[in-house]
Design an enzyme around this catalytic site. Sequence first.
Site, mmCIF file in Angstrom:
data_model
loop_
_atom_site.group_PDB
_atom_site.id
_atom_site.type_symbol
_atom_site.label_atom_id
_atom_site.label_comp_id
_atom_site.label_asym_id
_atom_site.label_seq_id
_atom_site.Cartn_x
_atom_site.Cartn_y
_atom_site.Cartn_z
ATOM 1 C CD GLU A 84 -2.911 0.994 2.415
ATOM 2 O OE1 GLU A 84 -3.243 -0.140 2.826
ATOM 3 O OE2 GLU A 84 -3.366 2.039 2.891
ATOM 4 C CG HIS B 119 -3.969 6.570 -0.477
ATOM 5 N ND1 HIS B 119 -3.255 5.643 0.227
ATOM 6 C CD2 HIS B 119 -4.634 5.889 -1.427
ATOM 7 C CE1 HIS B 119 -3.492 4.446 -0.265
ATOM 8 N NE2 HIS B 119 -4.332 4.572 -1.279
HETATM 9 C C1 MEV Z 1 -6.016 2.746 5.128
HETATM 10 O O1 MEV Z 1 -5.189 1.666 4.772
HETATM 11 C C2 MEV Z 1 -5.970 2.981 6.618
HETATM 12 C C3 MEV Z 1 -6.924 4.078 7.120
HETATM 13 O O2 MEV Z 1 -8.253 3.778 6.709
HETATM 14 C C4 MEV Z 1 -6.808 4.073 8.632
HETATM 15 C C5 MEV Z 1 -7.820 4.972 9.314
HETATM 16 O O3 MEV Z 1 -8.906 5.225 8.745
HETATM 17 O O4 MEV Z 1 -7.524 5.377 10.455
HETATM 18 C C6 MEV Z 1 -6.572 5.418 6.540
#
Ligand code: MEV
Length: 443
Positions: free
Chosen positions: A84, A395
């Site tokens: 990821e 992201h």
């Molecule tokens: C994504 O891999 C992880 C998150 O969803 C964690 C969160 O929402 O705290 C961004």
Amino acid sequence: MPVDNSRLEGFYKLPVSERREMLAEIANLKKEHVEAWSSNGELDEDSADRMIEKVIGTYSLPIGVATNFIIDGDHYLIPFVLEEPSVVAAASNMAKRCLANGGFTSNNDDPIMIGQIQIVGCKNPEMAKTEILASKNELIERCNSVDPILVKFGGGCRDIEVRIIDTDSGPMVIVHILVDCRDAMGANAVNTMAETIEPTIEAISKGTVILRIISNLAVHRLARVSAIFTPEEMSESGDDEARGLEIIDGVVQAYHFAKADPYRATTHNKGIMNAISSVALACGQDWRAIESGAHSYATYKNPCPECNCSNCKTYGSLTKWEKNSEDNLVGSIELPMAVGLVGGAVRVHPAAQANVALIGVESADDLAKVIAASGLAQNLGALRALATVGIQAGHMKLHVRNMAVTAGAEDSEVDIVASRLRDSGARITQAAVIEALEQLRIE
Ligand code: MEV
């Protein structure tokens, strides 16, 4: 040995092979460690074939290195294995934001694992419990007799506990052997001890022993790490106290959401496990054991907010975020951390050995604190983004190179498309990536 400095300016801009060389020098790694990281030096087929059954090949994932971690005064470079984007960058970024107060501090338990022995068919469960507890010393001695090496290294069975539980098959007497596993994860030692004392337990309890197996709810082997983040450190610019205070309030409210709501807590903890599972995997650990322990502990320690009684539990956050009297953000994490440096994949997987060498830990306890600190930093990265610009902005910026490949970009086109989209400030969508690629090809 941990490294002298985990703050590697410009590390991310180097080509992959130069990053490896830089780490080899900083962490004083051996040639075989560096070879293990390069794509063809990892796990050979013969070793793979000895690890599990019916092997047909191996499966690779990227290893990324999180920088800026100071834990208990030592610098650490932390390898993550995962698919990821933005996880490694977020952890490194958050680790940098607690340096004013010295980084992360740990306070782990001793490495005590639980082995469970299930007894059914006891006519008098209470009597069986009393008799087993009366034979505690003999049982501990029997356990330790089968693992003299663990005892020699200061570990071994420490205590015996007995619980009576009601089940659909009637009452069961459950014996817990508490075993100090030192630098081992402990499954083999604990399971062997549990199987060894089966006949003695049957004779004492006058029941029938069925299961003898480790529990991954390792509540006596908790890793605890905390850190303090100043408002300035929490701000985008690094010196804007007012903005930092707003962000701190957002992070605390995000935590309160997770604490009160299992739907949110599950995703909150998923973000924590983004780091914990990745570092565990990088270091050849049984990450499924760590994951099951973590999620179970998220319920075990969390009273239901609706009635707050001691019996009623609900799934909650593995971390805690609060503002202290000086308006700093204080974060802490507590979870079972069954890790080991002796036995298991860490002894045979060349990349796992290289990754452990990079971290520079020499005990399971140190590995546990490094993994827990990475989880805490990761959680803050997610909460800080969610409470401000949203998760997609950062992201997508880091995911855009994957999107360019998906859109059909050649190697030479990927970085150009990615940087054009990032620089444009436009929303990064697959359609925008395709358009940028088409535009590049027209030029
Ligand atoms: C994504 O891999 C992880 C998150 O969803 C964690 C969160 O929402 O705290 C961004």
